[in-house]
Design an enzyme around this catalytic site. Structure first.
Site, PDB file in Angstrom:
ATOM      1  N   GLY A  59       0.830  -1.094   0.045  1.00 48.14           N
ATOM      2  CA  GLY A  59      -0.014  -0.024  -0.156  1.00 48.14           C
ATOM      3  C   GLY A  59       0.943   1.234  -0.023  1.00 48.14           C
ATOM      4  N   CYS A  86       5.152  -6.032   1.732  1.00 49.76           N
ATOM      5  CA  CYS A  86       5.616  -4.721   1.669  1.00 49.76           C
ATOM      6  C   CYS A  86       4.994  -3.789   2.898  1.00 49.76           C
ATOM      7  CB  CYS A  86       5.543  -4.048   0.310  1.00 49.76           C
ATOM      8  SG  CYS A  86       6.051  -2.457   0.191  1.00 49.76           S
ATOM      9  N   TYR A  87       3.759  -3.039   2.699  1.00 50.61           N
ATOM     10  CA  TYR A  87       3.168  -2.362   3.552  1.00 50.61           C
ATOM     11  C   TYR A  87       2.614  -3.089   4.443  1.00 50.61           C
ATOM     12  CZ  TYR A  87      -0.256   0.801   5.827  1.00 50.61           C
ATOM     13  OH  TYR A  87      -0.707   1.635   6.689  1.00 50.61           O
ATOM     14  N   HIS A 179       7.966  -7.604  -3.540  1.00 47.46           N
ATOM     15  CA  HIS A 179       6.614  -7.925  -3.991  1.00 47.46           C
ATOM     16  C   HIS A 179       6.912  -9.280  -4.878  1.00 47.46           C
ATOM     17  CE1 HIS A 179       4.094  -4.501  -3.107  1.00 47.46           C
ATOM     18  NE2 HIS A 179       5.502  -3.782  -3.452  1.00 47.46           N
ATOM     19  N   GLU A 181       4.568 -10.957  -5.920  1.00 50.82           N
ATOM     20  CA  GLU A 181       3.473 -11.282  -6.851  1.00 50.82           C
ATOM     21  C   GLU A 181       3.713 -10.612  -8.385  1.00 50.82           C
ATOM     22  OE1 GLU A 181       3.109  -9.589  -4.404  1.00 50.82           O
ATOM     23  OE2 GLU A 181       2.461  -7.841  -4.484  1.00 50.82           O
ATOM     24  N   SER A 232     -22.759 -10.021 -27.388  1.00 51.78           N
ATOM     25  CA  SER A 232     -21.954  -9.252 -28.491  1.00 51.78           C
ATOM     26  C   SER A 232     -21.080  -9.937 -29.219  1.00 51.78           C
ATOM     27  CB  SER A 232     -21.163  -8.148 -27.559  1.00 51.78           C
ATOM     28  OG  SER A 232     -20.197  -8.984 -26.674  1.00 51.78           O
ATOM     29  N   GLY A 233     -21.103 -11.266 -28.998  1.00 56.83           N
ATOM     30  CA  GLY A 233     -19.989 -12.079 -29.584  1.00 56.83           C
ATOM     31  C   GLY A 233     -18.449 -12.120 -29.023  1.00 56.83           C
ATOM     32  N   GLY A 234     -18.317 -10.952 -27.838  1.00 58.69           N
ATOM     33  CA  GLY A 234     -17.344 -11.131 -27.487  1.00 58.69           C
ATOM     34  C   GLY A 234     -17.062 -12.316 -26.276  1.00 58.69           C
ATOM     35  N   VAL A 235     -15.794 -12.443 -25.698  1.00 59.44           N
ATOM     36  CA  VAL A 235     -15.721 -13.595 -24.807  1.00 59.44           C
ATOM     37  C   VAL A 235     -16.749 -13.778 -23.809  1.00 59.44           C
ATOM     38  CG1 VAL A 235     -14.021 -15.094 -23.481  1.00 59.44           C
ATOM     39  CG2 VAL A 235     -13.414 -13.695 -25.716  1.00 59.44           C
ATOM     40  N   ASP A 236     -16.738 -12.443 -22.956  1.00 58.40           N
ATOM     41  CA  ASP A 236     -17.634 -12.539 -21.599  1.00 58.40           C
ATOM     42  C   ASP A 236     -18.701 -12.714 -21.919  1.00 58.40           C
ATOM     43  OD1 ASP A 236     -14.879 -11.765 -20.787  1.00 58.40           O
ATOM     44  OD2 ASP A 236     -15.561  -9.605 -20.579  1.00 58.40           O
ATOM     45  N   SER A 237     -19.698 -12.099 -22.800  1.00 58.58           N
ATOM     46  CA  SER A 237     -21.027 -12.208 -23.088  1.00 58.58           C
ATOM     47  C   SER A 237     -21.091 -13.895 -23.676  1.00 58.58           C
ATOM     48  CB  SER A 237     -21.778 -11.334 -23.848  1.00 58.58           C
ATOM     49  OG  SER A 237     -21.285 -11.342 -25.224  1.00 58.58           O
ATOM     50  N   SER A 238     -20.402 -14.337 -24.283  1.00 56.65           N
ATOM     51  CA  SER A 238     -20.358 -15.481 -25.174  1.00 56.65           C
ATOM     52  C   SER A 238     -20.323 -16.739 -24.094  1.00 56.65           C
ATOM     53  CB  SER A 238     -19.285 -15.779 -26.064  1.00 56.65           C
ATOM     54  OG  SER A 238     -19.723 -14.817 -26.967  1.00 56.65           O
ATOM     55  N   LYS A 378     -10.212 -12.829 -16.255  1.00 59.00           N
ATOM     56  CA  LYS A 378     -10.576 -12.910 -17.779  1.00 59.00           C
ATOM     57  C   LYS A 378      -9.866 -14.291 -18.402  1.00 59.00           C
ATOM     58  CE  LYS A 378     -11.623 -10.714 -21.882  1.00 59.00           C
ATOM     59  NZ  LYS A 378     -12.669 -10.259 -22.009  1.00 59.00           N
TER      60      LYS A 378
END
Ligand code: XMP
Length: 522
Positions: A59, A86-87, A179, A181, A232-238, A378
């Site tokens: 942070g 870290c923080y 860090h 990560e 929409s044809g995008g990955v998420d809505s599909s 994603k």
């Protein structure tokens, strides 16, 4: 997700820029984790989440400042392993009776090398093995620990951080200054792997398991009602549509809005796949005339976006009204949209572009939301899509913006320009695929420029449009760099576009990164 159905790890966010990366590293280890801002974390909250382990993020504040963020003191009595980054390390030290100092000589930014101390620590299994005897880590701290809390020992040091790796092994409290990560701590994932192993995680977060649970949950939520989904044809809505279809079958109706601003053959491909191959009920809303009519003569980018966004909602509502008994609206919301971020600036950020989405729809239409991807990142959505049998070519598609080709056609939009743009874009993408580059690129497209230029073809003069090719690499679309195509590739592509697409006689390549540019042209 019901936190009780998996082992859960709680990440307390103290406002680091890279907190999401901690979650990414853990999810890659099949560990379910949730990020909660420190302000919301009370012991009641912790008990409700029932985590098997806790991570304190980094942070921007200084624990030496009065009133700076803290964890609930009782969390240290809760009895599960804690890892402070870290923080987060400094919070642990300060709250457990150590000392943190700030001032000259305490800061360290960038690459550093940690040396092991004599004592052994389970958390460091697999570290310090490559012959150099040290590990590269990424530091980004202004303060540092000056005196350890009782029970803690040092297990690694760096030139700027004498307490780079510390732990109280008896209580399984681990605290590191760097860090693990980030990419620049090359062996950082091993620390997380060791941490969750020591905490007894089973690695029970897989997309196969998630699919079954999500299906059961969706059935429970929907009951006998009907769901509508803007596809929409995008990955998420599909993926959201495929998952909901698996759960409730024909109780789902998708609406695919064709605004006349789609890529070549896009509507046929999307509708064909979902309707014919996957047997979903899909309404193909052919509203090209409406959208293109309203966009006639408009050249201002924000006006274009507002017109398209507004019409989209009207059109979707019109079709939804025709579906009997629709009570739910499906949305492909992802976890990064859900995480409440810790804001220290407090001020509103500037609107660069008004994004087209259907966020305002549920209130307007009185619908309840189904958001089956709310817990996923994603790449987890992609994995779930594969699990559900969506073709790989579909899952790996580049993102395509809601306002479509409108924002790739600076200036006035005409049908002729859209037609030329579609053809040029198809040739460009074909080139990228032929050269095996599609999956290396985050997004690639053509923008048709609002200028015509003089050329010579055969023995004749041409006066046609110029276009710009765009291809970027990115992780999340927030920042991007242009893709370094070879000159041969660019030359070959320019030749193909000019030969195959009537109406274009000049091709340029856009080498602007984001920032200062944006990915789209408008
Ligand atoms: P920019 O141009 O802002 O784009 O750098 C970042 C990413 O967002 C996509 N984009 C949109 N996506 N609705 C969307 O769904 C929009 O209105 C929109 N505008 C931009 C863009 O394609 C890129 O992937």
């Amino acid at each position: 997700m019901d936190s009780t159905s998996h082992d859960t790890l709680l990440i307390i966010d103290f406002g680091s820029q890279v907190t999401q990366l901690i979650a990414r590293r853990l999810r890659e280890l099949n560990v379910y984790c949730e990020i909660h801002p420190y302000q919301t974390v009370t012991m009641e909250h912790v008990r409700a989440i029932a985590p098997k382990a806790i991570v304190f993020s980094g942070g921007p504040d200084s624990v030496t400042r009065e009133g700076s963020p803290r964890a609930p003191q009782e969390i240290f009595e809760y009895g599960v392993p804690i890892l402070g980054i870290c923080y987060g390390q400094q919070v642990m030290m300060q709250q457990l009776g150590g000392r943190v100092v700030s001032g000259e000589g305490t800061a360290e930014f960038g690459r550093a090398y940690v040396q092991p101390s004599d004592a052994r620590l389970d958390l460091l299994q697999g570290w310090f093995l490559d012959g150099t005897g040290r590990e590269q880590v990424w530091m980004s701290h202004g303060d540092h620990v000056d005196a350890l809390a009782p029970g803690f020992e040092v297990f690694g040091t760096s030139p700027g951080a004498p307490f780079a790796i510390t732990a109280d092994p008896a209580r399984q409290f681990y605290a590191v200054q760097f860090h693990p990560e980030v990419h620049h701590t090359p062996n950082g994932a091993t620390l997380y792997e060791n941490f969750v192993r020591l905490a007894g995680f089973k690695g029970d977060w897989t997309m196969g398991a998630y699919r079954e649970e999500a299906v059961a949950r969706i059935r429970d939520q929907i009951g006998d009602s009907h769901v509508i989904c803007a596809l929409s044809g995008g990955v998420d809505s599909s993926v959201a549509a495929a998952l909901i279809h698996e759960a409730v079958g024909d109780q789902l109706t998708c609406v695919f809005v064709d605004h006349g601003l789609l890529r070549l053959n896009e509507a046929e491909e999307v509708v064909g796949m979902f309707r014919d191959h996957m047997n979903l009920q899909v309404i193909h809303a052919q509203e090209q005339e409406l959208f293109l009519g309203k966009l006639d003569g408009v050249s201002d980018p924000e006006t274009k976006r507002k017109i398209i966004g507004g019409l989209f909602i009207d059109v979707f509502q019109k079709y939804a009204d025709g579906i009997d008994g629709a009570e739910f609206l499906a949305q492909g919301t992802l976890y990064p949209d859900v995480i409440e971020s810790v804001s220290f600036s407090g001020g509103p950020s500037v609107t660069i572009k008004s994004h087209h989405n259907v966020g305002g729809l549920p209130e307007k239409m009185g619908l309840k939301l189904v958001e089956p991807l709310r817990e996923l990142f994603k790449d987890e959505v992609r994995a779930l899509g594969r699990e559900l049998g969506l073709p790989a070519s579909f899952i790996g598609r580049h993102p395509f913006p809601g306002p479509g080709l409108a924002i790739r056609c600076p200036g006035e939009i005409t049908r002729q320009k859209l037609d030329i743009l579609r053809k040029a874009d198809a040739v460009y993408i074909d080139q990228i695929r032929r050269h095996g580059l599609y999956d290396e690129i985050w997004q690639a497209f053509v923008a048709i420029l609002p200028v015509r230029t003089v050329g010579v073809m055969g023995d004749g003069r041409t006066y046609d449009y110029a276009c710009a090719l765009r291809a970027v690499t990115s992780v999340d679309g927030m920042t991007a760099d242009y893709y370094p195509f070879s000159h041969d590739f660019l030359g070959e592509t320019a030749t193909r576009i000019i030969n195959e697409v009537k109406g274009i006689n000049r091709v340029t390549y856009d080498i602007t990164s984001k920032p200062p540019g944006t990915i789209e042209w408008e």
